[in-house]
Design an enzyme around this catalytic site. Sequence first.
Site, PDB file in Angstrom:
ATOM      1  N   ASP A  88     -33.003  32.255 -16.566  1.00  0.00           N
ATOM      2  CA  ASP A  88     -33.821  31.451 -15.659  1.00  0.00           C
ATOM      3  C   ASP A  88     -33.388  30.006 -15.887  1.00  0.00           C
ATOM      4  OD1 ASP A  88     -35.687  30.211 -14.066  1.00  0.00           O
ATOM      5  OD2 ASP A  88     -37.336  31.498 -14.695  1.00  0.00           O
TER       6      ASP A  88
ATOM      7  N   ILE B 289     -34.293  27.134 -14.672  1.00  0.00           N
ATOM      8  CA  ILE B 289     -35.463  26.302 -14.955  1.00  0.00           C
ATOM      9  C   ILE B 289     -36.695  27.179 -14.731  1.00  0.00           C
ATOM     10  CG2 ILE B 289     -36.871  24.310 -14.319  1.00  0.00           C
ATOM     11  CD1 ILE B 289     -34.392  22.809 -13.533  1.00  0.00           C
ATOM     12  N   ASP B 290     -37.348  27.562 -15.798  1.00  0.00           N
ATOM     13  CA  ASP B 290     -38.607  28.294 -15.703  1.00  0.00           C
ATOM     14  C   ASP B 290     -39.732  27.270 -15.714  1.00  0.00           C
ATOM     15  OD1 ASP B 290     -40.222  30.771 -15.796  1.00  0.00           O
ATOM     16  OD2 ASP B 290     -40.899  29.895 -17.692  1.00  0.00           O
TER      17      ASP B 290
ATOM     18  N   ASP C 263     -38.076  35.606 -16.203  1.00  0.00           N
ATOM     19  CA  ASP C 263     -39.158  34.796 -16.764  1.00  0.00           C
ATOM     20  C   ASP C 263     -39.439  35.142 -18.222  1.00  0.00           C
ATOM     21  OD1 ASP C 263     -39.897  33.510 -14.251  1.00  0.00           O
ATOM     22  OD2 ASP C 263     -40.828  35.405 -13.672  1.00  0.00           O
TER      23      ASP C 263
END
Length: 269
Positions: free
Chosen positions: A88, A90-91, A216
């Site tokens: 991910d 940018i989570d 995620d």
Amino acid sequence: MKTATRPTLADVIECARKAGETAMEYFRCSHEIGMHNKLNDSDIVTIADKQSETVIKSYIQTRYPDHAILSEESGETDGSAGYRWVIDPIDGTTNFFAGIPFWAISIGVEHNGQTEIGVVYLPATGEHFHAIRGQGAFLNDIPIHTSPESHLSRCVISTGFPVDKDTNPDNNLDNLAVIMPLVRDIRRLGSAASDICYVAAGFLNGYWELNLHEWDVNAATLILEEAGGKCTRFREDRNISLVCGPQAIHDQLLSRLNPRPTTASGCRR
């Protein structure tokens, strides 16, 4: 360059740090972020997500060209080595876009379907979590463990809400109403990877959320388990729906969370 079949922790950390450096060039520079919606106003992507993903995929493809990649923004690529990187870039994009520092670069490395390395890096706070299966969990190279608290009333618990909450009544509000009176307080950090790692470090006592995805949680759940915590998927019909915590708190939350969909009237099916 000779292909190294087995990824090293050092490479995964370096990959995450390079992506973090790229993302930080856009953080709190709203005129440069270039956001647009995906599903709705709650589901967004920015140019920083794309640039971070490019950095990560380029790193993997240069050093491990025979490895598969699953990424939030571009889907899955095939591989032939039995390894898959689950990323991910940018989570917590909503936090990123708003200038809130709880967002993370999340990279999990699977071998034959089992996550063996997990790295979650929060560039804006300087927090770097990592784990190798069977070797413990670490925050900035210091060992971490889940909280020893066993009384739910003394716990700070985190949760989140699905991006389709505006149209789908199965939006976690029923669980919030049940859990809120039982705990010290509820937090909503806005980044599942950060939530789970904060549980691993004992900063939070537990966490649950509906409608997550593999990118995620892949790295963070390994970190939590290596820190002595437990994760359970308590719903099978709402993508990945997790409850996490040390054993005692995990079990108390799990027994109270709704395992079934909620209808428009708010009733459990």
